[in-house]
Design an enzyme around this catalytic site. Structure first.
Site, PDB file in Angstrom:
ATOM      1  N   TYR A 144      61.076  15.428  95.514  1.00  0.00           N
ATOM      2  CA  TYR A 144      61.783  15.924  96.697  1.00  0.00           C
ATOM      3  C   TYR A 144      63.078  15.138  96.839  1.00  0.00           C
ATOM      4  CZ  TYR A 144      62.807  16.865 101.654  1.00  0.00           C
ATOM      5  OH  TYR A 144      63.405  17.220 102.840  1.00  0.00           O
ATOM      6  N   ASP A 239      67.446   8.933  92.416  1.00  0.00           N
ATOM      7  CA  ASP A 239      67.269   9.058  93.858  1.00  0.00           C
ATOM      8  C   ASP A 239      66.352   7.933  94.352  1.00  0.00           C
ATOM      9  OD1 ASP A 239      66.851   9.728  96.474  1.00  0.00           O
ATOM     10  OD2 ASP A 239      66.188  11.789  96.095  1.00  0.00           O
ATOM     11  N   LYS A 267      66.639   5.739 104.108  1.00  0.00           N
ATOM     12  CA  LYS A 267      65.470   5.003 104.606  1.00  0.00           C
ATOM     13  C   LYS A 267      65.701   3.496 104.836  1.00  0.00           C
ATOM     14  CE  LYS A 267      62.625   8.807 103.392  1.00  0.00           C
ATOM     15  NZ  LYS A 267      62.320   9.682 102.300  1.00  0.00           N
TER      16      LYS A 267
HETATM   17  C1  LIG Z   1      63.158  11.043 102.205  1.00  0.00           C
HETATM   18  C2  LIG Z   1      63.787  11.414 100.937  1.00  0.00           C
HETATM   19  C3  LIG Z   1      64.960  12.197 100.886  1.00  0.00           C
HETATM   20  C4  LIG Z   1      65.562  12.825 102.114  1.00  0.00           C
HETATM   21  O1  LIG Z   1      66.031  11.900 103.042  1.00  0.00           O
HETATM   22  P1  LIG Z   1      66.279  12.368 104.553  1.00  0.00           P
HETATM   23  O2  LIG Z   1      66.848  11.155 105.212  1.00  0.00           O
HETATM   24  O3  LIG Z   1      64.935  12.780 105.080  1.00  0.00           O
HETATM   25  O4  LIG Z   1      67.226  13.497 104.515  1.00  0.00           O
HETATM   26  C5  LIG Z   1      65.556  12.385  99.662  1.00  0.00           C
HETATM   27  N1  LIG Z   1      65.033  11.878  98.532  1.00  0.00           N
HETATM   28  C6  LIG Z   1      63.909  11.136  98.548  1.00  0.00           C
HETATM   29  C7  LIG Z   1      63.399  10.568  97.270  1.00  0.00           C
HETATM   30  C8  LIG Z   1      63.239  10.900  99.734  1.00  0.00           C
HETATM   31  O5  LIG Z   1      62.107  10.199  99.729  1.00  0.00           O
END
Ligand SMILES: *Cc1c(COP(=O)(O)O)cnc(C)c1O
Length: 430
Positions: A144, A239, A267
């Site tokens: 994701y 990511d 995060k």
């Molecule tokens: C949480 C997450 C996202 C999205 O981040 P948001 O701040 O919720 O938009 C993208 N990539 C990864 C790997 C994630 O865990």
């Protein structure tokens, strides 16, 4: 477990909030029942409006690695609050956070702060295309990367050359440049690279997958995609929104020997406030406006509250250096899981990496999205509610990562161990 007030708030919430929430997983749909409403958090624990206390393994889905209301973070936030918290001009806080983030990622010279992980990732894709002049992006099923149109693609059937959107409202055209490969399946990537020579701008990957539950890449798979990317002038977009600063002070990319061209963040680097970032070596970042021709902007980007929460969080992490302890604590929980699971005859796979882990209710190794989906979600549901009863708050889905915080004590972990034993018993006797 008292629930009356949460139930009342849930009814009220649904009047003007879609499904009573602002992000779907919070509605508890995959575990059934009524979601809890939180009143406060402190250290390793959160408290709901009915007065129930829980040891928190959700941690706002990752950011609260120090636990709730860390004094040094609160102090920094109060200082910022006292001098103003949005200007539309650069503050020193942005420089300081950029410096600490770039220092922790050896191949990164510059970052751009944005407001969410989603924004970081779609900007990173734009950058990969701007820099390479190519169009297509390879993504792995089960990974994701936020909810940008081009990344919301059916993750189902392993290797599919052309894919359909995963959500209504996403035009087929928006995903026509997204190619889907299978995690830990190098051949699936090779095939795509061969099918679209000279038009693949980047490969985007979660270095440790966390959004199908925790799934680790094999060293051969990582080495293989790195080599493919290098030979074909494809950018590696790593990511680290979830993994950044989670399992070491820096990125999971270092721990698995993956070298990113572009890295995305979110995060933890916002310490609980809205944030995202993307970064790369100078040559690539030169493309971004105002230096280059790739446009990307944000009214609240680099917001002082987010910057000071992130900066204080990273400083505290550096000081505490909790990563060795995290490893010990996850190992402890893994042992507890396997012991109790064996005792009661419940099939469990415990996937872990540093301070993130997922116990899957399945007998088969979980190595990709397909095998993750073999997990028994009915068992998870019973397990989840038994843990809640015992005062342990987990992500309300089988396919999420649990997170440790440095605020968790050995007393907390013993309590969790007892809860796990009880919950697995409940799963077994059903
Ligand atoms: C949480 C997450 C996202 C999205 O981040 P948001 O701040 O919720 O938009 C993208 N990539 C990864 C790997 C994630 O865990």
């Amino acid at each position: 477990m008292k629930t009356q007030k949460s139930v009342e708030l849930y009814i009220k919430a649904q009047q003007h909030l879609v499904g009573g929430v602002n992000s779907p997983v919070r509605a508890f749909k995959s575990v059934g029942g009524s979601p809890i409403f939180i009143e406060k958090g402190f250290g390793s624990k959160i408290y709901d409006v009915d007065g129930n206390e829980y040891i928190d393994f959700v941690q706002a889905y990752g950011p609260m690695i120090l636990g709730h209301r860390m004094p040094s973070v609160e102090k920094a936030l109060k200082e910022t609050l006292n001098v103003g918290y949005a200007f539309g001009a650069t503050t020193e806080l942005e420089i300081q956070l950029a410096e600490i983030v770039c220092d922790a990622f050896p191949h990164m010279d510059k970052v751009r702060f944005v407001n969410s992980g989603t924004e970081a990732v779609f900007s990173a894709l734009r950058l990969a295309r701007a820099y390479s002049g190519k169009n297509k992006i390879i993504k792995f099923s089960g990974c994701y990367h936020g909810h940008a149109d081009s990344l919301l693609v059916a993750a189902g059937s392993g290797v599919a050359t052309f894919c359909l959107p995963d959500s209504q409202g996403v035009p087929v055209d928006a995903v026509k440049n997204t190619l889907i490969a299978e995690y830990n399946n190098l051949d699936s990537v090779k095939m795509l690279v061969k099918s679209f020579p000279n038009d693949i701008a980047g490969i985007i990957i979660e270095p440790i997958a966390g959004n199908m539950g925790v799934v680790l890449p094999t060293p051969e798979f990582i080495a293989g995609i790195q080599k493919l990317a290098c030979e074909n002038n494809i950018l590696m977009i790593v990511d680290e929104v979830m993994t950044g600063f989670r399992s070491k002070f820096g990125g999971a990319q270092d721990l698995i020997n993956l070298q990113a061209d572009i890295t995305t963040f979110g995060k933890i680097i916002g310490g609980g406030f809205p944030v995202g970032a993307y970064g790369a070596r100078d040559e690539i970042m030169q493309k971004v406006s105002p230096l280059g021709e790739m446009y990307q902007a944000g009214t609240l980007s680099g917001n002082p509250m987010s910057m000071s929460a992130g900066l204080a969080t990273l400083k505290e992490l550096k000081k505490q250096n909790p990563y060795t302890q995290f490893e010990k604590n996850t190992t402890f929980l893994e042992e507890i899981f396997y012991q109790s699971a064996q005792k009661y005859g419940v099939a469990v796979q415990f996937n872990r990496f540093g301070s993130m882990f997922t116990p899957f209710f399945t007998a088969k190794n979980v190595t990709n999205f397909k095998t993750a989906q073999l997990a028994d979600t009915q068992k998870f549901k019973r397990f989840f509610w038994a843990m809640m009863e015992q005062g342990v708050f987990l992500p309300p889905s089988q396919f999420e990562s649990w997170f440790l915080s440095s605020a968790m004590t050995s007393t907390d972990l013993q309590k969790v161990a007892n809860a796990v034993d009880y919950a697995l018993y409940k799963v077994a006797i059903h």
